[in-house]
Scaffold this active site. Structure first.
Site, PDB file in Angstrom:
ATOM      1  CB  SER A 140      -0.885   0.014   1.252  1.00 44.67           C
ATOM      2  OG  SER A 140      -1.441   1.299   1.427  1.00 44.67           O
ATOM      3  CE1 TYR A 153      -3.217  -2.356   5.152  1.00 45.65           C
ATOM      4  CE2 TYR A 153      -3.193   0.007   4.765  1.00 45.65           C
ATOM      5  CZ  TYR A 153      -3.336  -1.283   4.290  1.00 45.65           C
ATOM      6  OH  TYR A 153      -3.611  -1.504   2.961  1.00 45.65           O
TER       7      TYR A 153
HETATM    8  P1  NAP Z   1     -11.571  -5.745   0.007  1.00 44.43           P
HETATM    9  O1  NAP Z   1     -12.448  -4.983  -0.911  1.00 44.43           O
HETATM   10  O2  NAP Z   1     -11.856  -5.732   1.482  1.00 44.43           O
HETATM   11  O3  NAP Z   1     -11.487  -7.266  -0.480  1.00 44.43           O
HETATM   12  C1  NAP Z   1     -10.725  -8.141   0.292  1.00 44.43           C
HETATM   13  C2  NAP Z   1     -10.650  -9.502  -0.344  1.00 44.43           C
HETATM   14  O4  NAP Z   1      -9.741 -10.285   0.463  1.00 44.43           O
HETATM   15  C3  NAP Z   1     -11.955 -10.234  -0.355  1.00 44.43           C
HETATM   16  O5  NAP Z   1     -11.999 -11.057  -1.501  1.00 44.43           O
HETATM   17  C4  NAP Z   1     -11.890 -11.067   0.918  1.00 44.43           C
HETATM   18  O6  NAP Z   1     -12.625 -12.299   0.869  1.00 44.43           O
HETATM   19  C5  NAP Z   1     -10.422 -11.424   0.949  1.00 44.43           C
HETATM   20  N1  NAP Z   1      -9.959 -11.746   2.294  1.00 44.43           N
HETATM   21  C6  NAP Z   1     -10.045 -10.985   3.412  1.00 44.43           C
HETATM   22  N2  NAP Z   1      -9.503 -11.649   4.448  1.00 44.43           N
HETATM   23  C7  NAP Z   1      -9.067 -12.847   3.972  1.00 44.43           C
HETATM   24  C8  NAP Z   1      -8.439 -13.967   4.549  1.00 44.43           C
HETATM   25  N3  NAP Z   1      -8.136 -13.994   5.862  1.00 44.43           N
HETATM   26  N4  NAP Z   1      -8.154 -15.030   3.768  1.00 44.43           N
HETATM   27  C9  NAP Z   1      -8.474 -15.013   2.436  1.00 44.43           C
HETATM   28  N5  NAP Z   1      -9.081 -13.988   1.835  1.00 44.43           N
HETATM   29  C10 NAP Z   1      -9.368 -12.905   2.601  1.00 44.43           C
HETATM   30  O7  NAP Z   1     -10.036  -5.245  -0.126  1.00 44.43           O
HETATM   31  P2  NAP Z   1      -9.280  -4.444  -1.312  1.00 44.43           P
HETATM   32  O8  NAP Z   1      -9.492  -2.998  -1.097  1.00 44.43           O
HETATM   33  O9  NAP Z   1      -9.597  -5.062  -2.611  1.00 44.43           O
HETATM   34  O10 NAP Z   1      -7.765  -4.725  -0.888  1.00 44.43           O
HETATM   35  C11 NAP Z   1      -6.978  -5.751  -1.473  1.00 44.43           C
HETATM   36  C12 NAP Z   1      -5.526  -5.507  -1.092  1.00 44.43           C
HETATM   37  O11 NAP Z   1      -5.111  -4.216  -1.529  1.00 44.43           O
HETATM   38  C13 NAP Z   1      -5.233  -5.558   0.404  1.00 44.43           C
HETATM   39  O12 NAP Z   1      -4.004  -6.199   0.638  1.00 44.43           O
HETATM   40  C14 NAP Z   1      -5.147  -4.081   0.783  1.00 44.43           C
HETATM   41  O13 NAP Z   1      -4.333  -3.881   1.930  1.00 44.43           O
HETATM   42  C15 NAP Z   1      -4.523  -3.511  -0.460  1.00 44.43           C
HETATM   43  N6  NAP Z   1      -4.746  -2.071  -0.668  1.00 44.43           N
HETATM   44  C16 NAP Z   1      -5.997  -1.583  -0.873  1.00 44.43           C
HETATM   45  C17 NAP Z   1      -6.182  -0.212  -1.065  1.00 44.43           C
HETATM   46  C18 NAP Z   1      -7.538   0.404  -1.299  1.00 44.43           C
HETATM   47  O14 NAP Z   1      -7.636   1.661  -1.294  1.00 44.43           O
HETATM   48  N7  NAP Z   1      -8.589  -0.377  -1.530  1.00 44.43           N
HETATM   49  C19 NAP Z   1      -5.078   0.650  -1.045  1.00 44.43           C
HETATM   50  C20 NAP Z   1      -3.810   0.102  -0.838  1.00 44.43           C
HETATM   51  C21 NAP Z   1      -3.654  -1.252  -0.656  1.00 44.43           C
HETATM   52  P3  NAP Z   1     -14.158 -12.407   1.366  1.00 44.43           P
HETATM   53  O15 NAP Z   1     -14.960 -11.688   0.310  1.00 44.43           O
HETATM   54  O16 NAP Z   1     -14.446 -13.851   1.411  1.00 44.43           O
HETATM   55  O17 NAP Z   1     -14.233 -11.721   2.694  1.00 44.43           O
END
Ligand code: NAP
Length: 245
Positions: A140, A153
Site C-alpha cells: 500500500s 497497517y
Molecule cells: P476488500 O475490498 O476488502 O477485499 C478483500 C478480499 O480479500 C476479499 O476477496 C476477501 O474475501 C479477501 N480476504 C479478506 N480476508 C481474507 C483472509 N483472511 N483469507 C483469504 N481472503 C481474505 O479489499 P481491497 O481494497 O480489494 O484490498 C486488497 C488488497 O489491496 C489488500 O491487501 C489491501 O491492503 C490492499 N490495498 C488496498 C487499497 C484500497 O484503497 N482499496 C489501497 C492500498 C492497498 P471475502 O470476500 O471472502 O471476505
C-alpha cells in the site's frame, strides 16, 4: 493470450482489487484460483464470469491467516492444476488506531493476515512453482505516508515490501521474479470501510490524475508484471496511485 498455459493463484479474489486481478489474468489466458474467506457466492460469480468468456477458474475457500487452511489450499491447487506459475498475494486488511488505542487483537489481526499469512502462502506456493514464475505482493502507498493512526497497517505492509526484496534474491536463481505493487486509494469495500466519505475529496485533490483508483487500474499493472515483458523486473515496488507524492 500472453498467460496461456499459466496457473495463477490470487488470494482474496472474491471482491475488490483481487477480483479485478483474477478477471484480468484470466483474460490473458491464465487458469485462475479465486481464493476467498467468506464470500463463496461472490467468488463463484467471478469463476462464472471467467468461464463465460471461455476461461478456466476455480473458487477455493481458505483463510490465508490460518496456516492449516493455507496448506489445504495449496494441496487442492496441486490436485487441480499440478503446478503454479503465478502467485498474487492480495488478501489483506486495513484498520486504523492511534498508538494509545492499539490492542494485541488489532496487532494480531493485521499481522496474522498481512504478514504471517502472506509469508506462509508464499512458502507453500513456491514449493510448487515452475521456474520463471511470478510472485506479486500487494502492499500500500501508506508505507510512504506519515499516516496518523496507520502504524500497525503501515508496519505490516512495510514487512511485505521487505519480504519482496529478500525473496527476489532467494528465488532469482530459479528465474522467479518477486515484486510489490502498492496501490493508492482504490474504490473497494475496504476503502469505504476505513476512509470516511468526507475525506475523499481532499484525497482526490492530492492526486495528480484527479480521481480515485479503480481495481482495474491495479489489475492491469499486475498483469504486466506477470507477463514475459516484465522478465527483467524483480525486487521492485510499483506505486500505482495516480501520482500521489
Ligand atoms: P476488500 O475490498 O476488502 O477485499 C478483500 C478480499 O480479500 C476479499 O476477496 C476477501 O474475501 C479477501 N480476504 C479478506 N480476508 C481474507 C483472509 N483472511 N483469507 C483469504 N481472503 C481474505 O479489499 P481491497 O481494497 O480489494 O484490498 C486488497 C488488497 O489491496 C489488500 O491487501 C489491501 O491492503 C490492499 N490495498 C488496498 C487499497 C484500497 O484503497 N482499496 C489501497 C492500498 C492497498 P471475502 O470476500 O471472502 O471476505
Amino acid at each position: 493470450m500472453r498467460l496461456a498455459n499459466k496457473v495463477a493463484v490470487v488470494t482474496g479474489a472474491s471482491r475488490g482489487i483481487g477480483r479485478a486481478i483474477a478477471l484480468r489474468l484470466a483474460e490473458d489466458g491464465a487458469a485462475v484460483v479465486v481464493n476467498y474467506k467468506n464470500s463463496g457466492d461472490a467468488a463463484q460469480a467471478v469463476v462464472q464470469e471467467i468461464e463465460s468468456q471461455g476461461g478456466r477458474a476455480v473458487a477455493l475457500q481458505a483463510d490465508v491467516a490460518n496456516l492449516s487452511d493455507v496448506r489445504r489450499l495449496f494441496e487442492e491447487v496441486e490436485r487441480t492444476f499440478a503446478h503454479i506459475d503465478i502467485l498474487v498475494n492480495n488478501a489483506g486488511w486495513a484498520d486504523f488506531k492511534p498508538l494509545e488505542n492499539i490492542t494485541e487483537e488489532h496487532f494480531d489481526t493485521l499481522f496474522n493476515l498481512n504478514v504471517r499469512g502472506l509469508l506462509f502462502t508464499t512458502q507453500e506456493a513456491v514449493k510448487r512453482m515452475n521456474d520463471q514464475g511470478r510472485v506479486i505482493n500487494i502492499s500500500s502507498g501508506i508505507t510512504r505516508a506519515n499516516a496518523a493512526g496507520g502504524s500497525v497497517y503501515s508496519g505490516s505492509k512495510a514487512a511485505v515490501e521487505a519480504f519482496t526484496r529478500c525473496w527476489a534474491a532467494e528465488l532469482g536463481p530459479r528465474g522467479i521474479t518477486v515484486n510489490t505493487v502498492s496501490p493508492g486509494m482504490t474504490q473497494t469495500d475496504l476503502m469505504t470501510e476505513v476512509i470516511p466519505a468526507e475525506s475523499l475529496d481532499a484525497m482526490i485533490a492530492q492526486t495528480p490524475l484527479g480521481r480515485l483508483g479503480q481495481p482495474a487500474d491495479i489489475a492491469d499493472v499486475v498483469a504486466f508484471l506477470c507477463s514475459d515483458e516484465a522478465r527483467w523486473l524483480t525486487a521492485q515496488n510499483l506505486l500505482v496511485n495516480g501520482g500521489v507524492g
